[in-house]
Design an enzyme around this catalytic site. Structure first.
Site, short mmCIF file in Angstrom:
data_model
loop_
_atom_site.label_atom_id
_atom_site.label_comp_id
_atom_site.label_asym_id
_atom_site.label_seq_id
_atom_site.Cartn_x
_atom_site.Cartn_y
_atom_site.Cartn_z
N TYR A 73 37.32 36.75 45.91
CA TYR A 73 38.70 36.30 45.68
C TYR A 73 38.71 34.79 45.41
O TYR A 73 38.94 34.35 44.32
CB TYR A 73 39.59 36.66 46.86
CG TYR A 73 41.05 36.34 46.64
CD1 TYR A 73 41.85 37.19 45.89
CD2 TYR A 73 41.63 35.19 47.17
CE1 TYR A 73 43.18 36.91 45.67
CE2 TYR A 73 42.96 34.90 46.96
CZ TYR A 73 43.74 35.76 46.21
OH TYR A 73 45.06 35.46 45.99
N SER A 92 43.99 40.28 41.47
CA SER A 92 44.95 39.17 41.44
C SER A 92 44.20 37.87 41.09
O SER A 92 43.61 37.78 40.02
CB SER A 92 45.68 39.07 42.78
OG SER A 92 46.80 38.24 42.69
N ASP A 104 54.38 45.57 38.23
CA ASP A 104 53.81 44.39 38.89
C ASP A 104 54.65 43.18 38.52
O ASP A 104 54.55 42.65 37.42
CB ASP A 104 52.35 44.18 38.47
CG ASP A 104 51.66 43.11 39.30
OD1 ASP A 104 52.36 42.36 40.02
OD2 ASP A 104 50.43 43.01 39.23
N HIS A 150 51.86 45.32 42.39
CA HIS A 150 50.69 44.47 42.60
C HIS A 150 49.71 45.08 43.59
O HIS A 150 48.58 44.61 43.70
CB HIS A 150 51.16 43.10 43.08
CG HIS A 150 50.15 42.02 42.89
ND1 HIS A 150 49.62 41.69 41.66
CD2 HIS A 150 49.54 41.19 43.79
CE1 HIS A 150 48.75 40.70 41.80
NE2 HIS A 150 48.67 40.39 43.08
#
Length: 730
Positions: free
Chosen positions: A486, A566, A649, A684
């Site tokens: 991430y 994301s 989303d 999302h």
């Protein structure tokens, strides 16, 4: 573990794509219109031929048609993968266990969520006392035929007579707030709309505080920028139009505000923010004087310089966890009745990160993180020495909620190889006992969780978790490996359970999670090291993690796959452009792919704290250098790529993924597939029903397995080394 020798034996013969990958039909990508859109930004001509794909699919027939054509190609490809249905079956098996949420106590009642195993959404129950009979309060599974309407947050009133809860539909960030009478089980007529990024805070039993935005313009609900968030008070039994404005900043429409109320109901705290950075201002409202003073919000902390996490309040004394003058956080307190209220230190900063704290009974419960794994300590209210809470190995502990005076608290513990178990701690004796443990279809002890450290490009030491079956680890031979990352927004990646990952591990693969810079694993310095002008460090860390896995013989050289969602989707897109040779497959989920226009949609404007401002030249040059959409390298051989997004989303709008996928398919990048999977009635990620989660997980694993050479063993050799027995309470 029965059958593992057979599993490993088969695996070692089948770990390379040239040996094992079936011949797949050639993909004919849909035709995508390219428009001559070019902008000159800071002296550079920037082409954006797919800008028309930014339009909301609900109001743009040509975008809807493109989505339908892309999904037809992707669904046909994924359905043809020989292992897809078997992965779906294995994920379903790993997900089919009874699981409980943490207990929340209010007025002698205990509230908790429960999923019997494969329900699309968890149900909410209440019971009187720990031994009372459970009573179903809310069943979200009855709210929508497709299971895509979810129970989001919920909060009982102080006396436990009412339950305030938020409803999420189709994965959107918008929430509808409703109230239930706990005593009768009947819903009240109250309904609040256009709440987003909100807390739920009761003011006695009369009403609650929440945050909302103005009603969006027609057609802009899922793409329009979010400005002018404010805190309101809703009195039970009244229409939303009569809600009272508590705090807002119309002179600063970019500010956001969230409300909390202390457990004794005395003080309301307004926390204000500008972007995604943990830099807040605090204001306090004395609810005891509300009838005299109204919603008078007195400044407590100003300046947007530091993080402030409310621990608790008692009367007019407050406790907070903060990184003011303490990059790894400390615990402080303030007495608002003092002649000159000042923050005083209760627990000093340590080497470990103080993530959160709570006051339960007459003790402090401190939750620390060391190298991305949890441990907890119990101290006296003055911070004097207490005891360490023993946790079961490398994992993540959460919870420790309660009120001053409570005799108990509950917490959850999970790791990569075991789903969350709930524990009850007696605060008087310190004794901790299992309260709700899942019965599992496998032996957690058959899987090994290690923590390793590797060196990044600039010499920085970076931690990474590696998970394998014991048989795979013992064989000491490289296997297909899935690497996840991430690296942003001060978010710490800690050990957690995933049914899809377990299906991958059971098949003989390895899983790795890298704690990249940009996250919060080592405090403010670690976050700063991976954002803004330092964002390239995140990509360097991830590439170094992949190289380490290959060098150490964990990952097979031509069988390393990467995954991220994301900000992690951005990560995957960027590193594929920079090191396409290192990876066999890549899965980019709901990613931020156009770094020059991210701030123009919904919550994207908040992200400038981490990414920078596209309209400022210095930031533009950094963003332009790594933006996945703008840096696809024509003529290079790319890994197999699966892009995933969803039509609802409204966090990272799907136009990011649409444009990126279209650009990938247009470019000459070799023979491996570049597909996009577009979910309907999903957002999302949060609130996704179990059925959709299983389908998505099976699609991803089958795609990655196809291009890394991982093969599920024959069903006869799939082993279940017994079940982990435990109580099914509550």
């Amino acid at each position: 573990m029965h059958g593992l020798r057979a599993l490993i034996g088969g695996l070692l013969l089948c770990t390379g794509v040239p040996i094992c990958a079936e011949t797949m039909p050639e993909i004919s990508y849909p035709q995508t219109r390219r428009d001559p859109v070019v902008e000159t930004l800071f002296g550079e001509d920037i082409a954006d031929p797919y800008r028309w794909l930014e339009a909301d699919v609900r109001g743009a027939p040509e975008v809807a048609d493109w989505v339908e054509r892309e999904n037809a190609v992707t669904e046909g490809y994924l359905a043809a993968l020989a292992q897809r249905e078997r992965f779906a079956k294995r994920i379903r098996s790993f997900m089919d266990y009874e699981r409980f949420g943490l207990q929340v106590k209010a007025g002698g009642r205990y509230f908790y969520t429960r999923n019997s195993g494969l329900q699309n959404q968890a149900q909410l129950f209440v019971r009187k006392g720990l031994s009372g009979e459970p009573r179903l309060l809310l069943d979200p599974n009855a709210w929508a035929a497709d299971g895509a309407t979810a129970l989001d947050a919920w909060e009982p009133s102080q006396k436990g007579n009412y339950l305030l809860y938020s409803v999420q539909d189709g994965g959107s960030d918008w929430r509808i707030l409703r109230v239930l009478d706990v005593r009768t089980g009947e819903p009240l007529t109250d309904q609040v709309r256009w709440a987003k990024f909100t807390g739920l805070a009761w003011v006695g039993e009369e009403g609650f505080l929440y945050s909302r935005f103005p009603v969006p313009q027609e057609g802009a609900a899922f793409q329009g920028l979010n400005y002018e968030q404010a805190v309101y008070f809703h009195r039970l039994g009244t229409p939303q139009e009569r809600d009272e404005l508590v705090y807002g900043t119309p002179e600063h429409p970019q500010y956001g505000h969230v409300a909390d109320v202390t457990q004794d109901g005395r003080l309301a705290l307004i926390t204000s923010h500008v972007g995604t950075d943990a830099r807040y201002e605090l204001r306090v409202i004395d609810l005891a004087h509300r009838k005299r003073d109204g919603w008078n919000a007195a400044a407590l902390v100003t300046g947007f310089t530091d993080d402030w996490k409310l621990v608790e309040g008692a009367g007019r004394r407050l406790w907070y966890v903060t990184n003011r003058n303490a990059p790894r956080y400390r615990l402080v307190s303030i007495d608002l009745d003092a002649a000159k209220p000042e923050w005083t230190q209760v627990v000093a900063e340590r080497e470990d990160i103080l993530e959160r704290a709570g006051i339960v009974g007459d003790q402090l419960v401190l939750n620390y993180m060391r190298d991305a794994a949890s441990h907890a300590e119990i101290l006296a209210l003055d911070g004097s020495a207490g005891r360490t809470l023993s946790l079961n190995g490398i994992g993540t502990a959460s919870g420790f909620r309660g009120r001053p005076g409570d005799p108990e608290t509950f917490y959850a513990f999970t790791s990569f190889n075991c789903p969350a178990s709930i524990y009850r701690m007696d605060l008087a004796t310190g004794v901790t006992a299992p309260f709700a443990q899942p019965k599992m279809c496998y032996d957690p002890g058959a899987y090994v969780v290690e923590q390793r450290f590797f060196t990044s490009k600039d010499g920085t030491r970076v931690p990474m978790f590696v998970v394998r079956s014991r048989a795979v680890a013992k064989a000491k031979l490289p296997v297909p490996t899935l690497l996840y990352g991430y690296g942003g927004f001060d978010v710490s990646l800690t050990p957690g359970f995933s049914s899809a990952r377990m299906a991958w591990l059971e098949a003989g693969g390895a899983f790795a999670l890298a704690n990249l810079r940009g996250g919060g694993e080592y405090g403010r310095e670690w976050h700063d090291g991976g954002r803004g002008a330092n964002k390239q460090n995140v990509f360097d860390d991830f590439i170094a993690a992949g190289e380490y896995l290959v060098k150490e013989g964990i990952a097979k050289k031509d069988a390393l796959a990467i995954q991220g969602g994301s900000n992690g989707g951005l990560l995957v897109g960027a590193v594929v452009n920079q090191r396409s040779d290192l990876f066999a497959a890549a899965v980019a989920q709901v990613g931020v792919m156009d770094m020059l226009r991210f701030d123009r949609f919904t919550a994207g404007r908040y992200w400038v704290d981490d990414y920078g401002h596209p309209d400022r030249e210095a930031d533009f040059k950094v963003l332009r250098a790594y933006s996945p959409y703008h840096n696809i390298r024509e003529g290079q051989a790319y890994p197999a790529i699966l892009v995933t997004t969803a039509d609802t989303d409204d966090r990272v709008v799907p136009g990011h993924s649409f444009k990126y996928a279209a650009a990938l398919q247009h470019a000459d990048l070799g023979d491996k597939p570049r597909l996009i999977r577009i979910e309907t009635r999903a957002g999302h990620g949060s609130g996704k029903p179990t059925d959709k989660a299983i389908e998505e997980g099976a699609d991803i694993l089958a795609f990655v397995a196809q291009w890394t050479g991982l093969r599920l063993p024959p069903e006869a050799t799939i082993a279940h080394a017994g079940t982990e027995e435990g109580g099914n309470a509550p």
